[in-house]
Write an enzyme that holds these catalytic residues in place. Structure first.
Site, PDB file in Angstrom:
ATOM      1  N   CYS A 132       0.834  -1.210   0.000  1.00 41.73           N
ATOM      2  CA  CYS A 132       0.000   0.000   0.000  1.00 41.73           C
ATOM      3  C   CYS A 132       0.864   1.252   0.000  1.00 41.73           C
ATOM      4  CB  CYS A 132      -0.954   0.002   1.189  1.00 41.73           C
ATOM      5  SG  CYS A 132      -0.132  -0.066   2.806  1.00 41.73           S
ATOM      6  N   HIS A 157      -1.513   1.713   7.477  1.00 43.08           N
ATOM      7  CA  HIS A 157      -2.012   1.507   6.118  1.00 43.08           C
ATOM      8  C   HIS A 157      -1.998   2.842   5.379  1.00 43.08           C
ATOM      9  CE1 HIS A 157      -4.154  -0.283   2.804  1.00 43.08           C
ATOM     10  NE2 HIS A 157      -5.140   0.577   2.928  1.00 43.08           N
TER      11      HIS A 157
END
Length: 949
Positions: free
Chosen positions: A334, A886
């Protein structure tokens, strides 16, 4: 080519491990040298291959680099057990339920080097003749890349869903992306027993007719057909029953229920089967990715990020302007996906890489990646901007990234901004229009106008660096250095690619220091004070003095302690507090103000610890606890007894009160207290210690015996002298000595008499804990961060500056100003702070403007006529903590004037209000033109020299 039919020696029928190794090596070298498009490669399970490597290397503890691309990485101590037959079952799905039309399907998430190895056909044939087994998993080599100069093994061919209308039959097929639309059309008719003149096929993305696929010579790759895409097979004339009303495949009609989603492997007609994601190398390369990508990693992240293979985006983009294509998460990628999405949605880059940019690739730049990084990025950008795409797996780009930047290899979480910095720099070097960089020596300003000097520096920079990255992203600082000794001012103008702004939510910081008293009057205690963030050491000393009630005849000595020793003394009151890190350990010592003839006594604690050497364990004295500091008079002479007395006084507060022996020592300590009173009334010019006189008195002989401690005096050559005997002996000191270093050796018996745990725990300057609720709710202005970044402050010791006037290295003060701003301004918010022991994250919310970021007041070049107004169009976010964080991206599509959230494969529409509450990490701004519109970008910078194109 090596004769692959040779499989055994005459007679015995089986080769030795060494003979197998040499034969496979020779075959592999020959196959590698002659590899070409259309060649066949075979998948073999990494588990079996590793077993075979160990077996053939059992007599080769170190394998030299003999050129074998298969064996040169395998310097292993082998196993003597010969492998059983080849077993590729762990690479495939259960094949027992497959019917006639179903090929052998491999798992979707296989990774080369971790799960399988790719072998040339000749190598596979030889191994198969020796060991047998299977199943055989053949894959073809295809040409790839923008210029079609790379060879790649297509490990995963396209998986397409064919839907027949109006009947509604459905079947799944595999076909190479290099096959033509005509071949797909022909095979669809063959599978469904249709007349080709009655059939047309449609790109059926989102179950809508997006595009008629009528250009029969166009490849599926050029038609932007992606994995798991639907293809509509439309029958135009079904009146006579010759199409869907006719018979289906005889296998399907032969008493078995038709499956809704059968699978058929279709091989390309020209170069046979191909599969994406395998080995990738330029033509003529001497190495295969069996070496290049041999280090397998687990694709499942500790933080729960999985490889979301083939997850369809939540936003339908067929018929739109494109740009709404997600990136699959390959396992903790990510950080990469968010940065890439921001770059590919920078309009200047999107326009540049969708045109014929390869003409600007600098193939010879030694600082670049021979154009491979630019080609991989351009190829990925084109896929992301093609209309009607399912999420793209960035496997090839990830492989290139790992090749040129090993720090990003594997599947651990990394810093998105660090990846972005590498990518911008790498793309610049690959696309640098300057083929031969000239040597240019910078001239000193010598009082010339800033405008003249800045233009000269920028012209020199452009003469060596001229690319789309420079055109779009690079600006210029004005850097001013001032020597603290001679006040020499040096001005330079340096380029920048992005701004890294500190998150300084306040103008103050909290510092915790452990305070010690040298007279034994109090136990150590932690003292937390508030000081200016950009303050000096004198500010910290002043705050500590007030907090710990320092007496008028005392002073504080401040020191950094590391590994139980004094790391440095903070004696200079002008030392910047920015030099003190959050994970440092500071100690402050209250000592009498030093007279002219006084020495600092540094007491280092030691205790015995075992060291294992071979089979023996030896006890050695090693530093322990927190060192102490005091002062001792040297007006006349210093004896061993003087040091014994001073050390006992320093340690008296640690005595255990319940011990009778300690009580006796405490009684003797009363003599020390009485002597202090005498000292307070003295002039202080001749600092004498009456305790020494009391020790010499015979009435104090009992106290003398109790005062003796196992002390060792260290001289300049680190020679130790025992101070526990001969208390009247005079210590010889150098006339230039300012300190005495003494070791106290703590035996177990001595540790039972003193409570030393107060010496073992020294507080950190700042202890990180749960984020304060106030810090989360009070936003910090982006302008405040910018002002903190541009504020004058001293250089850190590692960045010492050479003063041309002093002819010495100096820790000068530095001031930055913005001079030339780029078309796209990238702002990095420094949420992560690094220390020697760990990395911390700051959760401070930043209030950043979406519209009208006005930097006019921060640009030092007041003669510039350019408008310094910017609009936000993209940003990356970081959510969560260090271990399970994230990254996502928020991006504004300018042609739609709408914001979208890019979360790996998933894309969703969001509002501006949601942008304002984001946990922003990197911000992307574009310059606003005079009429209020966003700058078109892509134009040369002010000092572009056409001669370098």
């Amino acid at each position: 080519m090596t004769d692959v039919s040779i499989c055994s020696r005459t007679g015995s029928g089986e080769l030795t491990p060494e003979e197998e190794r040499v034969l496979i090596r020779d075959i592999a070298i020959s196959a590698e040298a002659n590899s070409k498009e259309g060649d066949t490669f075979y998948l073999i399970t990494q588990r079996w291959w590793q077993h075979w490597i160990e077996y053939v290397n059992q007599d080769q503890p170190n394998i030299s680099n003999d050129g074998s691309f298969l064996l040169e990485h395998c310097d292993l101590v082998g196993s003597s057990k010969r492998p059983a037959s080849i077993d590729n079952s762990d690479l495939i799905y259960d094949a027992t339920s497959e019917d006639f039309y179903v090929g052998i399907e491999i798992h979707d998430s296989l990774l080369e080097g971790r799960d399988y190895v790719l072998l040339p056909q000749e190598v596979w044939n030889q191994l198969y003749s020796w060991y047998g087994g299977g199943p055989t998993l053949a894959r073809k080599v295809i040409s790839s890349g923008l210029s079609q100069t790379e060879l790649a093994v297509e490990v995963y061919p396209l998986r397409l869903q064919l839907l027949v209308t109006p009947k509604g039959d459905r079947i799944t097929i595999r076909i190479s992306k290099k096959e033509t639309i005509g071949e797909l059309h022909r095979r669809a008719c063959e599978i469904f027993y249709l007349n080709s003149e009655q059939v047309c096929i449609w790109d059926y993305y989102g179950h809508r007719k997006h595009a008629l696929m009528h250009d029969m010579d166009k490849t599926l790759d050029d038609a932007n057909i992606q994995m798991d895409q639907d293809i509509l097979v439309e029958v135009l004339n079904n009146v006579n029953g010759t199409a869907l009303n006719g018979h289906m495949s005889p296998i399907l009609d032969n008493g078995s229920n038709q499956k809704e989603a059968s699978s058929i492997i279709l091989e390309p007609s020209k170069s046979s089967l191909s599969i994406a994601g395998g080995f990738s190398a330029s033509k003529g390369a001497s190495r295969s990715c069996i070496v290049e990508l041999s280090q397998g990693q687990n694709l499942t992240s500790p933080g729960g990020e999985l490889d979301n293979t083939y997850v369809v985006s939540g936003v339908s983009t067929r018929g739109s302007s494109g740009g709404l294509t997600g990136l699959q998460n390959l396992g903790n990628t990510c950080f990469m996906n968010s940065a890439i999405q921001c770059l590919v949605h920078t309009p200047e880059f999107a326009k540049y890489f969708r045109e014929d940019y390869h003409q600007e690739i600098n193939w010879q730049n030694p600082l670049g990646m021979v154009g491979e990084l630019a080609m991989a990025f351009g190829d990925l950008l084109r896929k992301l901007w093609a209309p009607g795409r399912t999420p793209v797996p960035p496997r090839q780009f990830k492989a290139k990234l790992a090749r040129f930047a090993p720090q990003f290899s594997g599947y651990n979480q990394h810093d998105s901004q660090e990846l972005l910095a590498f990518l911008l720099d790498g793309l610049h070097e690959d696309l640098n229009r300057v083929k031969h960089k000239p040597y240019i020596k910078s001239r000193d300003a010598d009082g010339r106008p800033d405008e003249e000097v800045a233009d000269e520096y920028w012209a020199n920079h452009i003469a060596r660096n001229d690319s789309i990255i420079v055109d779009v992203c690079q600006g210029q600082y004005k850097s001013t250095l001032v020597c603290p000794m001679c006040n020499k001012v040096s001005v330079t103008f340096d380029p920048f690619m992005y701004l890294s702004l500190p998150l300084q939510s306040t103008t103050t910081r909290s510092i915790t220091v452990t305070v010690f008293s040298c007279d034994g009057s109090t136990l150590p205690f932690a003292c937390t004070v508030t000081v200016p963030k950009q303050g000096r050491c004198r500010d910290l000393i002043h705050a500590l003095s007030n907090s710990c009630s320092l007496k008028s005849n005392e002073e504080l000595k401040l020191a950094e302690v590391r590994n139980h020793l004094f790391q440095r003394f903070l004696d200079d009151p002008l030392i910047s507090l920015s030099m003190i890190k959050d994970d440092d350990h500071l100690a402050a010592y209250k000592i009498p103000k030093l007279a002219k003839k006084a020495l600092v006594l540094r007491l280092i604690h030691r205790r015995q610890e075992g060291e294992t050497n071979d089979t023996q364990t030896m006890l050695r004295w090693k530093p322990y606890g927190t060192p102490l500091l005091s002062s001792i008079s040297c007006h006349d002479v210093v004896t061993r007894g003087d040091i014994q007395t001073a050390v006992h006084k320093m340690l008296s507060s640690f005595l255990r009160a319940e011990s009778s022996r300690h009580t006796e020592i405490a009684d003797s300590n009363n003599l020390v207290a009485e002597s202090d009173a005498c000292h307070d009334s003295s002039s202080g010019e001749a600092y004498t210690d009456p305790v020494s006189d009391s020790i010499m008195n015979s009435s104090s002989s009992k106290a003398l015996a109790l005062l003796r401690l196992p002390l060792q005096l260290a001289d300049e050559s680190n020679t130790l002298t025992d101070l526990s005997v001969g208390e009247e002996e005079v210590i010889r000191l150098s006339s230039s000595a300012t300190a005495i270093i003494v070791y106290v050796d703590w035996s177990q018996e001595l540790l039972e008499s003193y409570d030393t745990h107060y010496l073992e725990n020294l507080s950190e300057v700042l202890k990180y804990g749960p984020v304060n609720k106030k810090a989360r709710t009070e936003p910090l202005s982006l302008y405040t961060c910018l002002e903190a970044f541009l504020r004058e402050e001293p250089l850190v010791p590692e960045d010492m500056w050479y003063c041309p006037q002093c002819k010495e290295q100096r820790q000068a003060s530095k001031k930055l100003d913005l001079w030339r701003l780029p078309e796209v301004l990238v702002i990095h918010l420094k949420r992560f702070s690094y220390s020697r022991s760990m990395k911390h994250k700051l959760e401070t919310f930043v209030d950043f403007p979406i519209h009208d970021l006005d930097l006019a007041n921060y640009v030092a070049n007041k003669n510039s006529t350019r408008r310094q107004l910017y609009e936000l169009y993209a940003l990356t976010n970081h959510y969560g903590g260090m271990g399970s964080g994230h990254y996502t991206a928020h991006i504004k599509l300018l042609d739609e004037n709408r914001w979208y959230n890019f979360d790996d494969s998933h894309i969703s529409s969001i509002t501006e209000d949601e942008i304002k509450t984001a946990s922003a990490y990197v911000l992307f701004y574009r310059r606003v033109k005079t009429n209020g519109a966003i700058s078109n970008g892509g134009k040369p910078s002010e000092a572009r020299h056409s001669s370098h194109k």
